[in-house]
Structures are given as structure tokens and as C-alpha cells.
Design an enzyme around this catalytic site. Structure first.
Site, PDB file in Angstrom:
ATOM      1  N   MET A  17       0.857  -1.199   0.000  1.00 37.33           N
ATOM      2  CA  MET A  17       0.000   0.000   0.000  1.00 37.33           C
ATOM      3  C   MET A  17       0.894   1.251   0.000  1.00 37.33           C
ATOM      4  SD  MET A  17      -3.383  -0.646   2.322  1.00 37.33           S
ATOM      5  CE  MET A  17      -2.657  -0.837   3.932  1.00 37.33           C
ATOM      6  N   CYS A  19      -0.588   4.615  -0.932  1.00 33.10           N
ATOM      7  CA  CYS A  19      -1.347   5.877  -0.882  1.00 33.10           C
ATOM      8  C   CYS A  19      -2.747   5.587  -0.328  1.00 33.10           C
ATOM      9  CB  CYS A  19      -1.469   6.501  -2.278  1.00 33.10           C
ATOM     10  SG  CYS A  19      -2.430   5.475  -3.385  1.00 33.10           S
ATOM     11  N   CYS A  22      -4.922   3.121  -2.058  1.00 31.66           N
ATOM     12  CA  CYS A  22      -4.604   1.704  -1.837  1.00 31.66           C
ATOM     13  C   CYS A  22      -5.458   1.151  -0.700  1.00 31.66           C
ATOM     14  CB  CYS A  22      -3.124   1.530  -1.481  1.00 31.66           C
ATOM     15  SG  CYS A  22      -2.039   1.915  -2.849  1.00 31.66           S
ATOM     16  N   TYR A  71      -2.016  -6.481  -3.939  1.00 34.78           N
ATOM     17  CA  TYR A  71      -1.261  -6.285  -2.706  1.00 34.78           C
ATOM     18  C   TYR A  71      -0.989  -7.645  -2.069  1.00 34.78           C
ATOM     19  CZ  TYR A  71      -3.252  -1.711  -3.588  1.00 34.78           C
ATOM     20  OH  TYR A  71      -3.614  -0.541  -4.194  1.00 34.78           O
ATOM     21  N   CYS A 138     -34.418   0.974  -3.969  1.00 36.47           N
ATOM     22  CA  CYS A 138     -34.414   1.771  -5.202  1.00 36.47           C
ATOM     23  C   CYS A 138     -33.556   1.135  -6.285  1.00 36.47           C
ATOM     24  CB  CYS A 138     -33.942   3.197  -4.902  1.00 36.47           C
ATOM     25  SG  CYS A 138     -33.956   4.233  -6.348  1.00 36.47           S
ATOM     26  N   CYS A 143     -36.953   1.744  -8.094  1.00 33.38           N
ATOM     27  CA  CYS A 143     -36.905   2.754  -9.152  1.00 33.38           C
ATOM     28  C   CYS A 143     -36.121   2.278 -10.373  1.00 33.38           C
ATOM     29  CB  CYS A 143     -36.242   4.044  -8.664  1.00 33.38           C
ATOM     30  SG  CYS A 143     -36.370   4.389  -6.911  1.00 33.38           S
ATOM     31  N   CYS A 562     -49.198  29.883 -31.870  1.00 33.45           N
ATOM     32  CA  CYS A 562     -48.210  28.996 -31.240  1.00 33.45           C
ATOM     33  C   CYS A 562     -47.108  29.858 -30.643  1.00 33.45           C
ATOM     34  CB  CYS A 562     -47.717  27.922 -32.190  1.00 33.45           C
ATOM     35  SG  CYS A 562     -47.241  28.479 -33.803  1.00 33.45           S
ATOM     36  N   CYS A 563     -45.940  29.996 -31.286  1.00 36.58           N
ATOM     37  CA  CYS A 563     -44.884  30.775 -30.654  1.00 36.58           C
ATOM     38  C   CYS A 563     -45.259  32.253 -30.522  1.00 36.58           C
ATOM     39  CB  CYS A 563     -43.587  30.628 -31.433  1.00 36.58           C
ATOM     40  SG  CYS A 563     -43.766  31.071 -33.159  1.00 36.58           S
TER      41      CYS A 563
HETATM   42  C1  LIG Z   1     -41.299  -0.944  -7.867  1.00 40.71           C
HETATM   43  C2  LIG Z   1     -40.911   0.353  -7.204  1.00 40.71           C
HETATM   44  C3  LIG Z   1     -40.626   1.453  -7.982  1.00 40.71           C
HETATM   45  C4  LIG Z   1     -40.258   2.660  -7.382  1.00 40.71           C
HETATM   46  N1  LIG Z   1     -39.989   3.723  -8.180  1.00 40.71           N
HETATM   47  C5  LIG Z   1     -39.625   4.900  -7.620  1.00 40.71           C
HETATM   48  C6  LIG Z   1     -39.292   6.020  -8.436  1.00 40.71           C
HETATM   49  O1  LIG Z   1     -39.326   5.942  -9.654  1.00 40.71           O
HETATM   50  N2  LIG Z   1     -38.932   7.174  -7.826  1.00 40.71           N
HETATM   51  C7  LIG Z   1     -38.880   7.282  -6.459  1.00 40.71           C
HETATM   52  O2  LIG Z   1     -38.552   8.349  -5.946  1.00 40.71           O
HETATM   53  N3  LIG Z   1     -39.184   6.230  -5.654  1.00 40.71           N
HETATM   54  C8  LIG Z   1     -39.538   5.041  -6.199  1.00 40.71           C
HETATM   55  N4  LIG Z   1     -39.829   3.972  -5.400  1.00 40.71           N
HETATM   56  C9  LIG Z   1     -39.748   4.146  -3.931  1.00 40.71           C
HETATM   57  C10 LIG Z   1     -38.279   4.072  -3.459  1.00 40.71           C
HETATM   58  O3  LIG Z   1     -37.671   2.936  -4.002  1.00 40.71           O
HETATM   59  C11 LIG Z   1     -38.223   4.054  -1.943  1.00 40.71           C
HETATM   60  O4  LIG Z   1     -38.913   5.182  -1.453  1.00 40.71           O
HETATM   61  C12 LIG Z   1     -36.795   4.115  -1.407  1.00 40.71           C
HETATM   62  O5  LIG Z   1     -35.977   3.181  -2.052  1.00 40.71           O
HETATM   63  C13 LIG Z   1     -36.787   3.872   0.100  1.00 40.71           C
HETATM   64  O6  LIG Z   1     -35.460   3.944   0.581  1.00 40.71           O
HETATM   65  P1  LIG Z   1     -35.113   3.583   2.100  1.00 40.71           P
HETATM   66  O7  LIG Z   1     -33.670   3.896   2.258  1.00 40.71           O
HETATM   67  O8  LIG Z   1     -36.075   4.202   3.009  1.00 40.71           O
HETATM   68  O9  LIG Z   1     -35.343   2.001   2.244  1.00 40.71           O
HETATM   69  P2  LIG Z   1     -34.725   0.801   1.444  1.00 40.71           P
HETATM   70  O10 LIG Z   1     -34.104   1.247   0.182  1.00 40.71           O
HETATM   71  O11 LIG Z   1     -35.797  -0.235   1.365  1.00 40.71           O
HETATM   72  O12 LIG Z   1     -33.521   0.273   2.369  1.00 40.71           O
HETATM   73  C14 LIG Z   1     -33.731  -0.401   3.570  1.00 40.71           C
HETATM   74  C15 LIG Z   1     -32.528  -1.287   3.842  1.00 40.71           C
HETATM   75  O13 LIG Z   1     -32.585  -1.701   5.217  1.00 40.71           O
HETATM   76  C16 LIG Z   1     -32.135  -3.032   5.315  1.00 40.71           C
HETATM   77  N5  LIG Z   1     -32.669  -3.581   6.567  1.00 40.71           N
HETATM   78  C17 LIG Z   1     -33.960  -3.852   6.881  1.00 40.71           C
HETATM   79  N6  LIG Z   1     -34.035  -4.301   8.153  1.00 40.71           N
HETATM   80  C18 LIG Z   1     -32.777  -4.297   8.646  1.00 40.71           C
HETATM   81  C19 LIG Z   1     -32.222  -4.643   9.903  1.00 40.71           C
HETATM   82  N7  LIG Z   1     -32.976  -5.058  10.940  1.00 40.71           N
HETATM   83  N8  LIG Z   1     -30.880  -4.544  10.065  1.00 40.71           N
HETATM   84  C20 LIG Z   1     -30.094  -4.125   9.050  1.00 40.71           C
HETATM   85  N9  LIG Z   1     -30.583  -3.778   7.839  1.00 40.71           N
HETATM   86  C21 LIG Z   1     -31.905  -3.857   7.644  1.00 40.71           C
HETATM   87  C22 LIG Z   1     -32.655  -3.692   4.052  1.00 40.71           C
HETATM   88  O14 LIG Z   1     -31.872  -4.822   3.728  1.00 40.71           O
HETATM   89  C23 LIG Z   1     -32.498  -2.571   3.020  1.00 40.71           C
HETATM   90  O15 LIG Z   1     -31.273  -2.660   2.316  1.00 40.71           O
HETATM   91  C24 LIG Z   1     -40.176   2.759  -5.970  1.00 40.71           C
HETATM   92  C25 LIG Z   1     -40.451   1.634  -5.177  1.00 40.71           C
HETATM   93  C26 LIG Z   1     -40.809   0.448  -5.783  1.00 40.71           C
HETATM   94  C27 LIG Z   1     -41.076  -0.751  -4.915  1.00 40.71           C
END
Ligand SMILES: Cc1cc2nc3c(=O)[nH]c(=O)nc-3n(C[C@H](O)[C@H](O)[C@H](O)COP(=O)(O)OP(=O)(O)OC[C@H]3O[C@@H](n4cnc5c(N)ncnc54)[C@H](O)[C@@H]3O)c2cc1C
Length: 565
Positions: A17, A19, A22, A71, A138, A143, A562-563
Site C-alpha cells: 500500500m 497511498c 490503496c 497487494y 431503489c 426505481c 403557437c410561438c
Molecule cells: C417498484 C418500485 C418502484 C419505485 N420507483 C420509484 C421512483 O421511480 N422514484 C422514487 O422516488 N421512488 C420510487 N420507489 C420508492 C423508493 O424505491 C423508496 O422510497 C426508497 O428506495 C426507500 O429507501 P429507504 O432507504 O427508506 O429504504 P430501502 O431502500 O428499502 O432500504 C432499507 C434497507 O434496510 C435493510 N434492513 C432492513 N431491516 C434491517 C435490519 N434489521 N438490520 C439491518 N438492515 C436492515 C434492508 O436490507 C435494506 O437494504 C419505488 C419503489 C418500488 C417498490
């Protein structure tokens, strides 16, 4: 004999390592080893890495991973209980696992990531604990994959590949498996680039721990392997999962959710969807475009009932035109399988009816992931739907514990989750943090055309005491829509009739999600109608329709040029 379930601590002596980068590369390489739960590389000059790993992880896997990153490593292992190392492994030197943090974040989704980054950027020491796939909803199942499928369906409908090379044209038939493989590659790439690499780039400021976390009464966090993370503050960001209605017979029916639909081996011939909001409409239109017979069962009198009625009618018209069947006022009571598929029994407008399709998708909202978190013993209260109650600083009813994202009682959108995560960390760690501001909140439904809204509806504006006037401009008055031959849709503006200040903007339009940001600025800056009309909008753009709509407050539609208008 070694106890296979016991976690171990390993100390690695690293050579090569030179830097700070690394140290990041070494950390990332070790984190990729299956069984590794936490890695600390205390800077490149330390020539060391400290690793917590499951007892059955071979030490060779660690040396190989470090070796393939370029490494050298010598591994010393010891049991976390402090007992002697299992046979064949070197005895331990003193190990120093850091288990005291400024902030522990449960969950690595949008909310958790934002909280961790905010805390690390302000020189705090953070642990991110996640029991599932890093990145959360997400990027993995929300998303990102859903929008990839939406865009693929648009391209498929036009019977051309448009960047989805290999997903065959309509004439050849859909290669669903190949499309899912493309989706998986994109998801994996983004998960690595935007989550794992970003966390690793903070070096020792952020420790990523792969474990299930549980709150203790004192606010510290207990991990699945028995370790306790001591922390000044905790942010709960455990997200939510699809809600399943407790219909009679539901145990005997393999119900699809948004998550499982996007991983199924093949698409069904027909699909019933319970639900009529964003996820139901986006996925429903997508699979319809891939040839599935789709029937939407909607409880309310109209689709997307939380939007302006003109928007509901417009998007329903678009979906019906593509062959989606929509039933409103449907109250499902039971579900069963028979030889020909899935049957939903429901009371529709007072009469019992049955709806049938090969498969059933449940898209009726989300349920907070709070099981096993120990909320009640930690004094964290939830609302009647089970979401963690937070104030505008994201503090829960336990002053040491904050919450953000889908697990809390705020809108379920990833940009809201991220803003809430940043706010939670700022308020948890600094004195006098700021409240979360969600106004104005733009929302988009990624159907085609898209449905997008910001600010107040007519009804909300009236309830807020405004003297309201509104206007609706159908898209067939917008030059860009005319030349693009995409005239289904509309723009609706809501203004205060006394001050002429814009209160809300609502659109159904191709790329309506892009247009809504213009309206968001206008609402946020409290622009008046004459200011909107006096602003230059490029010709021909969909956004120009906003100015044209504003003009209709004092001019007849038939007199709009229009415009030159
Ligand atoms: C099909 C679909 C499409 C969507 N499209 C959009 C969109 O286009 N635009 C938009 O803004 N939003 C969209 N959403 C909503 C968006 O995805 C959610 O609002 C967002 O991802 C929520 O983020 P979060 O961090 O709250 O939870 P999450 O992303 O669900 O993260 C929660 C994390 O906690 C972990 N976890 C749970 N319990 C524990 C525990 N006890 N210990 C340790 N870890 C744990 C899980 O493993 C997970 O990784 C969509 C949702 C769905 C289902």
C-alpha cells in the site's frame, strides 16, 4: 472443532500500500469476500486491515482477494470470544475491532446512504448495518429496475431496440429473459458504483457491516452475531416491503409483488392487478406492452385518486386505449387458484363479482420493515399503519434514535428518503440541525405519458382557504406534442385568484417528469401567472405548454397562436 456459527476477527498485514487509494482498494477487495461482515483499514500507512468474518470463511479467500487487488497479505485469525483459533489457523495477535461509533445507520438504501455520507462528511465515525442487499429498494428492486422495464416497453412498443440491443423487436417476439439479464447487469453496476464504491471511498469513516441490527433499550445496536455497537445516535432506515392484503385464501395463492414480477422466469398470459397507483400503473402498462392481458382492480372510484381528477381520467384513457382493462370501486374479499389460474372475488359497486387471470400482482402500498427491530423496548412509537413516527427533524419518540425513508411516516419516494436521511444525520449529530422541508414536493408516475404533480390541487388549495382558479390545457394545443404526434395528456395550473400566484401544477405528458421541475421552481418561487407568461420558453418543447396554459387564464384557447401566442 471450530464452532461454525461463531464470528471471527482477523488481522491482516498488508504489503504494497503506497497511498490513500490503496487502503480503499484493499478494503473494497476484502468486502467482496463472502462471509466478511466488516472491514477496517486504518489508513495505508498502518499496513493493516481488521476484518470481522464468519467462522467458516477460509483465510485463503482473504489473501486471494487482497492479492487480486495487487497487494500482499498475511492473515492472523482469532475467535471473537477471545478463545484460541481453530485448528490450522494461526493464533491471534491483539485485535482492535472498532465498535464505538458516532452514528449507527440501520439500512443502506437511499435514506441510510444519505445519513451515512452526511455524517462522514462532517468528520463523524459511522457504521452502516445492512442485513440484505446493499443499496436497498431503489437500486435493486424499485426505481431503477422498474424504470428500465418501462423504457424497454416503450422501445418494444415502437418495435425497435433503441438502446435495448438484443431485446428482440416486436415482430420477433420478446426475449424476457434477456431483458431481465440486461436489468441485472445494470442493477449490479449501479449498486457497485453508487453504493459499495461510494461507501468504500470514505475509508475508515464508514464501516459497512453485513448483519441484522436490533435496537437496545439504551439506543445501542445489537447485531445478529451478538456484538453490540455502541453509538451516540442511531438512524433507522430499514425501509419497507410490499404490502399483501389479508384476503381470504391468500395463503394458497402465489401472489406476485413488484419485486417478484421483475424476476419471474416468464411473463403470464394474463395478469390481475390489485391497486391503481404508481407501481400498479407503471408495471401494468409495461407488461401490457409486452403482450400480457392486464386487468386493474382499483378500490377507489378512479385511478390515482390522490391526483387531480383530470389527470386520473387522462391516464386511464391512455391505458384503456392500449388494452388495459380498468375496474373501479372494487373491494376484493377473497382469492383462490383453480385449474385455469387465479380468481379474485370482490364486491364491486355492491355486487359480488369474480375476476380471473393467470397470475395476480398485489400493488397496494408498502409495509414498514420493523419486525425484530425492538422498537417498543427502545421506546420508538409507530403510527396506526406501523410506520415509525418522526418529527420534522426526523427524531423518533426515543431522543437518541432518528428514522428516515420508507420506514418512517413520510412520503415513500427515494429523493424524500435521501433528504430525510441527511436531515436525520445532521440533527442527530450537530446541534441545531434543520427541519426536513418537503414543500413543494414534485411527484412523478412513470407511465407513458407520465403523470406529474407539484403543489396544491384545487381541493387542497380551497381547504387551505385560497380563493382558487384553475385552467386545463389539453396537449393538442402544444406545438411540440402536435409534431411529435403525442397529444394525449394535459397541463393543469392552480392559482390563487387574488394574488395570481401559482399554487400547483399538474401534467399528463410525455416526459412530464421533466416538465414538473419547471413548475416546481415556479411554485417554490411563488411566481405569478404574468411572470410565467413573461418568461421565454424554447419553441418547440413540451415545457412551452406551461406558458401556453398560463396564457389561458385571460385568453380564450381558440385565440392562442403557437410561438406568437
Ligand atoms: C417498484 C418500485 C418502484 C419505485 N420507483 C420509484 C421512483 O421511480 N422514484 C422514487 O422516488 N421512488 C420510487 N420507489 C420508492 C423508493 O424505491 C423508496 O422510497 C426508497 O428506495 C426507500 O429507501 P429507504 O432507504 O427508506 O429504504 P430501502 O431502500 O428499502 O432500504 C432499507 C434497507 O434496510 C435493510 N434492513 C432492513 N431491516 C434491517 C435490519 N434489521 N438490520 C439491518 N438492515 C436492515 C434492508 O436490507 C435494506 O437494504 C419505488 C419503489 C418500488 C417498490
Amino acid at each position: 472443532m471450530a464452532d461454525k456459527r461463531q464470528a471471527e476477527l482477523a488481522e491482516l498485514e498488508i504489503t504494497g500500500m503506497t497511498c490513500a487509494d490503496c487502503a480503499i482498494h484493499v478494503k473494497r477487495a476484502i468486502e467482496g469476500v463472502v462471509g466478511v461482515e466488516m472491514v477496517v483499514v486504518p489508513g495505508w500507512r498502518s499496513r493493516r486491515a481488521e476484518v470481522s468474518l464468519s467462522a467458516d470463511t477460509p483465510s485463503d479467500a482473504l489473501t486471494d482477494a487482497v492479492g487480486s487487488a495487487g497487494y500482499g497479505a498475511t492473515v492472523t485469525l482469532r475467535r471473537s470470544s477471545g478463545k484460541t483459533a481453530p485448528e490450522g489457523r494461526k493464533p491471534a495477535k491483539a485485535s482492535r475491532m472498532i465498535d464505538r461509533y458516532d452514528l449507527v445507520v440501520l439500512g443502506s438504501g437511499g435514506a441510510g446512504m444519505a445519513a451515512a455520507i452526511r455524517a462522514a462528511e462532517t468528520e463523524h465515525h459511522v457504521a452502516v448495518v445492512d442485513s440484505g442487499t446493499v443499496g436497498g429498494t431503489c437500486v435493486n428492486v424499485g426505481c431503477v429496475p422498474s424504470k428500465l422495464l418501462v423504457h424497454a416497453a416503450e422501445a418494444y412498443r415502437r418495435a425497435a431496440s433503441h438502446g435495448f440491443d438484443g431485446v428482440r423487436t416486436k415482430a420477433e417476439g420478446l426475449d424476457w429473459k434477456r431483458l431481465l439479464a440486461l436489468k441485472d447487469v445494470m442493477v449490479e453496476g449501479l449498486r457497485k458504483e453508487k453504493y459499495l464504491d461510494v461507501l468504500a471511498s470514505f475509508g475508515d469513516s464508514i464501516a459497512l457491516i453485513r448483519a441484522k441490527g436490533r435496537l437496545q433499550a439504551d439506543g445501542n445496536v445489537l447485531l445478529g452475531d451478538g456484538r453490540v455497537l455502541e453509538t451516540r445516535k442511531t438512524v433507522l432506515a430499514t425501509g419497507a416491503s410490499p404490502r399483501i392484503l389479508p384476503l381470504r385464501g391468500i395463503e394458497g395463492v402465489p401472489v406476485l409483488t413488484s419485486t417478484t414480477l421483475m424476476t419471474m422466469d416468464r411473463l403470464p398470459e394474463s395478469l390481475l392487478i390489485i391497486g391503481g397507483r404508481a407501481v400498479a400503473l407503471e408495471l401494468g402498462q409495461t407488461v401490457r406492452r409486452f403482450g400480457v392481458q392486464v386487468t386493474v382492480l382499483q378500490r377507489s372510484a378512479s385511478l390515482i385518486p390522490d391526483h387531480e381528477p383530470e389527470l386520473s381520467q387522462s391516464i386511464e384513457g391512455c391505458l384503456v386505449e392500449e388494452g388495459v382493462v380498468v375496474h373501479s370501486g372494487v373491494h376484493p374479499t377473497a382469492v383462490r387458484r383453480d385449474g385455469r389460474g387465479t380468481v379474485v372475488t370482490a364486491v364491486t359497486n355492491g355486487k359480488e363479482k369474480e375476476y380471473r387471470a393467470e397470475r395476480l400482482l398485489m400493488a397496494v402500498g408498502r409495509r414498514a420493515t420493523t419486525e425484530g427491530l425492538g422498537l417498543s423496548s427502545a421506546g420508538v412509537e409507530v403510527d396506526e399503519e406501523g410506520f415509525v413516527i418522526v418529527d420534522d427533524r426526523m427524531q423518533t419518540t426515543n431522543p437518541k434514535i432518528y428514522a428516515a425513508g420508507d420506514v418512517s411516516n413520510i412520503p415513500k419516494l427515494v429523493y424524500v428518503a435521501a433528504a430525510a436521511g441527511r436531515t436525520a444525520a445532521a440533527n442527530a449529530l450537530d446541534d441545531g440541525g434543520l427541519p426536513l422541508s418537503l414543500s413543494p414536493l414534485p411527484r412523478v408516475i412513470f407511465t407513458d405519458p407520465q403523470v406529474a404533480s407539484v403543489g396544491l390541487s384545487v381541493r387542497d388549495a380551497r381547504s387551505a382557504g385560497y380563493n382558487v382558479k384553475s385552467t386545463v390545457l389539453p396537449l393538442d394545443h402544444v406545438p411540440k406534442a402536435i409534431v411529435a404526434r403525442k397529444t394525449a395528456g394535459l397541463i393543469k395550473l392552480v392559482v390563487d385568484a387574488d394574488s395570481h400566484i401559482l399554487l400547483g401544477g399538474h401534467v399528463v405528458a410525455p416526459e412530464g417528469g421533466e416538465m414538473i421541475q419547471t413548475l416546481t421552481f415556479a411554485v417554490k418561487l411563488r411566481m405569478r401567472v404574468d411572470e410565467l407568461v413573461g418568461t421565454l420558453f424554447p419553441y418547440l418543447t413540451m415545457s412551452e405548454g406551461i406558458r401556453l396554459a398560463a396564457q389561458t387564464f385571460d385568453r380564450d384557447l381558440s385565440r392562442l397562436s403557437c410561438c406568437a401566442g
